[in-house]
Design a protein around this motif. Structure first.
Motif, short mmCIF file in Angstrom:
data_model
loop_
_atom_site.label_atom_id
_atom_site.label_comp_id
_atom_site.label_asym_id
_atom_site.label_seq_id
_atom_site.Cartn_x
_atom_site.Cartn_y
_atom_site.Cartn_z
N UNK A 67 -2.10 5.54 -6.33
CA UNK A 67 -3.44 5.04 -6.07
C UNK A 67 -3.43 3.51 -6.10
N UNK A 68 -4.20 2.90 -5.21
CA UNK A 68 -4.25 1.43 -5.18
C UNK A 68 -4.86 0.88 -6.46
N UNK A 69 -5.73 1.65 -7.10
CA UNK A 69 -6.35 1.19 -8.35
C UNK A 69 -5.35 1.09 -9.49
N UNK A 74 -9.85 -3.29 -9.04
CA UNK A 74 -10.97 -3.55 -8.13
C UNK A 74 -10.66 -3.18 -6.68
N UNK A 75 -9.43 -2.80 -6.40
CA UNK A 75 -9.02 -2.53 -5.02
C UNK A 75 -9.56 -1.18 -4.54
N UNK A 76 -10.02 -1.16 -3.29
CA UNK A 76 -10.45 0.09 -2.67
C UNK A 76 -9.54 0.48 -1.51
N UNK A 77 -8.66 -0.44 -1.10
CA UNK A 77 -7.67 -0.14 -0.06
C UNK A 77 -6.45 -1.02 -0.28
N UNK A 82 -2.33 -7.76 -3.52
CA UNK A 82 -1.49 -8.91 -3.19
C UNK A 82 -0.23 -8.39 -2.50
N UNK A 83 0.55 -9.30 -1.94
CA UNK A 83 1.78 -8.91 -1.26
C UNK A 83 2.72 -8.18 -2.20
N UNK A 84 2.86 -8.69 -3.42
CA UNK A 84 3.73 -8.05 -4.41
C UNK A 84 3.22 -6.65 -4.78
N UNK A 85 1.90 -6.54 -4.94
CA UNK A 85 1.30 -5.24 -5.26
C UNK A 85 1.48 -4.26 -4.11
N UNK A 86 1.34 -4.76 -2.87
CA UNK A 86 1.53 -3.90 -1.70
C UNK A 86 2.96 -3.37 -1.62
N UNK A 90 3.91 0.47 -1.77
CA UNK A 90 4.69 1.07 -0.68
C UNK A 90 5.95 1.76 -1.24
N UNK A 91 6.61 1.12 -2.19
CA UNK A 91 7.81 1.71 -2.80
C UNK A 91 7.44 3.03 -3.48
N UNK A 92 6.34 3.04 -4.24
CA UNK A 92 5.92 4.26 -4.92
C UNK A 92 5.53 5.33 -3.91
#
Length: 95
Positions: A67-69, A74-77, A82-86, A90-92
């Motif tokens: 889940x992005x959360x 606070x993320x809904x998509x 951030x780039x690092x979080x994305x 993506x890895x997960x």
């Protein structure tokens, strides 16, 4: 029996397309099973496809989708990460 050899990746495909393929002197059945077993073991699935297994096996369940959360409360998509979080998301997801 049909075999394909791709020299670029050194990969052999064994296809048992005639009844005689299982009883040839080269023992094509063992080659075919070895390839399938190798793939299943890499994906941790051999216990489910092993023809020698007699035991009752656990039911396969789909993995929980990330889940992005989990990366940003606070993320809904994915666009709100951030780039690092994305990259981590993506890895997960691919795992």
């Amino acid at each position: 029996m049909t075999t394909e050899l791709d020299p670029a990746i050194t990969r052999v495909t064994v296809v048992l397309d005639r009844a005689d393929d299982c009883f040839s002197p080269i023992d094509n059945w063992h080659k075919w099973l070895f390839i399938r077993k190798d793939t299943a073991q890499k994906n941790i699935l051999w216990q489910y496809v092993d023809p020698a297994t007699k035991a009752v096996l656990p039911t396969l369940t789909a993995p929980i989708e990330p889940q992005v959360t989990a990366h940003n409360n606070d993320a809904t998509s994915i666009a709100h990460l951030t780039t690092a979080q994305q990259k981590l998301y993506q890895w997960e997801y691919e795992r």
